[in-house]
Design a protein around this motif. Structure first.
Motif, PDB file in Angstrom:
ATOM      1  N   TYR A   1     -23.586 -27.229 -24.755  1.00 39.65           N
ATOM      2  CA  TYR A   1     -24.339 -26.500 -23.718  1.00 39.65           C
ATOM      3  C   TYR A   1     -24.674 -25.073 -24.183  1.00 39.65           C
ATOM      4  O   TYR A   1     -24.586 -24.128 -23.401  1.00 39.65           O
ATOM      5  CB  TYR A   1     -23.542 -26.428 -22.409  1.00 39.65           C
ATOM      6  CG  TYR A   1     -23.088 -27.752 -21.865  1.00 39.65           C
ATOM      7  CD1 TYR A   1     -23.903 -28.500 -21.022  1.00 39.65           C
ATOM      8  CD2 TYR A   1     -21.842 -28.263 -22.194  1.00 39.65           C
ATOM      9  CE1 TYR A   1     -23.486 -29.713 -20.524  1.00 39.65           C
ATOM     10  CE2 TYR A   1     -21.411 -29.490 -21.705  1.00 39.65           C
ATOM     11  CZ  TYR A   1     -22.239 -30.207 -20.860  1.00 39.65           C
ATOM     12  OH  TYR A   1     -21.824 -31.412 -20.364  1.00 39.65           O
TER      13      TYR A   1
ATOM     14  N   GLN B   1     -25.986 -19.280 -20.625  1.00 44.20           N
ATOM     15  CA  GLN B   1     -26.567 -20.380 -21.397  1.00 44.20           C
ATOM     16  C   GLN B   1     -27.910 -19.992 -22.026  1.00 44.20           C
ATOM     17  O   GLN B   1     -28.240 -20.420 -23.127  1.00 44.20           O
ATOM     18  CB  GLN B   1     -26.743 -21.620 -20.509  1.00 44.20           C
ATOM     19  CG  GLN B   1     -27.002 -22.886 -21.288  1.00 44.20           C
ATOM     20  CD  GLN B   1     -26.868 -24.164 -20.478  1.00 44.20           C
ATOM     21  OE1 GLN B   1     -27.405 -25.199 -20.872  1.00 44.20           O
ATOM     22  NE2 GLN B   1     -26.165 -24.147 -19.371  1.00 44.20           N
TER      23      GLN B   1
ATOM     24  N   LYS C   1     -20.435 -18.586 -23.441  1.00 44.80           N
ATOM     25  CA  LYS C   1     -20.799 -19.671 -24.359  1.00 44.80           C
ATOM     26  C   LYS C   1     -20.967 -19.212 -25.815  1.00 44.80           C
ATOM     27  O   LYS C   1     -19.977 -19.049 -26.498  1.00 44.80           O
ATOM     28  CB  LYS C   1     -22.023 -20.404 -23.819  1.00 44.80           C
ATOM     29  CG  LYS C   1     -21.673 -21.152 -22.522  1.00 44.80           C
ATOM     30  CD  LYS C   1     -22.605 -22.290 -22.175  1.00 44.80           C
ATOM     31  CE  LYS C   1     -21.977 -23.155 -21.094  1.00 44.80           C
ATOM     32  NZ  LYS C   1     -22.565 -23.003 -19.779  1.00 44.80           N
TER      33      LYS C   1
END
Ligand SMILES: *Cc1c(COP(=O)(O)O)cnc(C)c1O
Length: 400
Positions: free
Chosen positions: A46, A226, A252
């Motif tokens: 992701y 993201q 992330k």
């Protein structure tokens, strides 16, 4: 392999439904399963793996730090901390950093920061702070965050819910304008909604949000967990509209796929609201996390990854554009090396398409029934990307 999957099902909570593949090793854009089969990773954790699996520079930075010091807690200073905060603030064009670990923690931190800023700086009466968020948002899994989710799966059975949030349709400036009032401390948005299926807002929306929040004296918090750090072809997705929010929330890819690293990055006015003891994290800003994130920041400074995402992204979207319309592909959205593809449900669910792709050696993830998401590591070669797209065409053509 079946044994490993059965054991995982017997002894882990079923809060995920993984594809039936058991990964044993990985490198760059490729993963290898326990039986030696290779798969092209078109999901990249992701976007946690923007720089690919086991990126050499990131592994070297991590290994060097493992030989020095890995954890001090924030009870003491350590010699990578100031450098990390300075470099990350500079990358963001901001002044201060508050490091955490996971994305959800960073969002929680942004919520707390906005509320505290509202009471201490804006002068909102105690207990009245409101944060405006968008429909179909995904900001994480904590009880407060799922309180303002509109996804029944993510939200049901977790009440009582945290109050203080108002939900407006994504991309609708008039609705946002109506929702923002004198008690609104922040508007919290994803510049592109990832989990919702890579939804890109209408042109001018982010610039409009920036203008509205500035005019109304409320913070604009961009969840770039993201969308940020190269994925869309820019360091931040907000850049595509020339927008600088008041607060970036990052996660992330900041940890390079090696360790969890997240952060809230903002001005001294906003992050300056904290006093010792008012917020914290045992692992936040630890030496190993700082060392890896510093290397991530240095890699982003070269512009190389943003440029790859732009060039390969243009290629990806022109190829996907050829699939859209007429056949099983209903719509393709996205920006940079990031795409959401809506498949005609008559052709199979997103899960079925993902399983067929897996059989052909390509790993993707479905979302919301009939959408599949493509987000390969930014280090993927054009040849590998083309091969992955050929597998997708194969799956979508009749008879597979
Ligand atoms: C993944 C994600 C989060 C949550 O991050 P975790 O590390 O899983 O807690 C929050 N916001 C966005 C936009 C995300 O994609």
């Amino acid at each position: 392999m079946e044994r490993a999957i059965a054991a995982a099902e017997a002894h882990s909570a079923h809060n995920y439904h993984p594809l039936p593949v058991v990964v044993a090793s990985a490198e760059g854009a490729w993963m290898t399963d326990v039986e030696g089969r290779r798969y092209l990773d078109m999901l990249a954790g992701y976007s946690a793996l923007n720089f690919g699996h086991r990126n050499r520079r990131l592994l070297d930075a991590a290994k060097a730090q493992l030989d020095r010091v890995t954890l001090t807690s924030r009870a003491f200073h350590h010699d990578r901390f100031a450098e990390f905060c300075t470099e990350l603030a500079d990358l963001c064009g901001m002044e201060m950093v508050l490091p955490m670990n996971t994305g959800a923690e960073a969002i929680e931190t942004a919520v707390k920061t906005a509320r505290k800023w509202g009471y201490r700086v804006k002068g909102v009466p105690d207990g009245k702070a409101k944060i405006v968020v968008a429909e179909n948002n995904f900001h994480g899994r904590t009880t407060t965050i799922v309180s303002f989710s509109t996804d029944p799966e993510a939200r049901a059975d977790y009440g009582p819910y945290t109050p203080g949030f108002e939900i407006v349709p994504y991309g609708d400036l008039a609705a946002l304008d109506a929702a923002v009032d004198e008690h609104t401390v922040a508007v919290l948005l994803e510049p592109i909604q990832g989990e919702a299926g890579v939804l890109v807002p209408p042109p001018g929306y982010l610039a409009g949000v920036r203008e509205l929040t500035r005019a109304r004296g409320t913070l604009f918090i961009a969840d770039e967990i993201q969308s940020g750090l190269g994925r869309t072809g820019a360091t931040f997705a907000c850049e595509h509209e020339g927008v600088v929010p008041d607060v970036y929330v990052l996660g992330k890819a900041l940890g390079g796929g090696v360790v969890p690293v997240s952060a809230v990055v903002s001005s001294a006015e906003v992050l300056g609201v904290y006093r010792p003891g008012e917020h914290g994290s045992t692992f936040g800003g630890n030496p190993l996390a700082c060392a890896v994130a510093l290397e991530v920041i240095a890699m982003l400074r070269t512009g190389e990854f943003q440029q790859r995402a732009t060039e390969l992204g243009d290629h990806l979207h022109s190829e996907l554009g050829l699939l859209a319309g007429g056949g099983p592909v209903r719509e393709v959205r996205g920006r940079g090396l990031w795409a959401g593809i809506d498949i005609d449900p008559a052709h199979g669910t997103g899960r079925e398409i993902s399983e067929k792709l897996m059989d052909r050696g390509v790993l993707v993830k479905d979302t919301h029934g009939s959408t599949i998401r493509i987000a390969p590591p930014l280090v993927i070669s054009k040849e590998d990307l083309d091969w992955g797209l050929a597998q997708l065409r194969g799956v979508l053509s009749a008879g597979d």
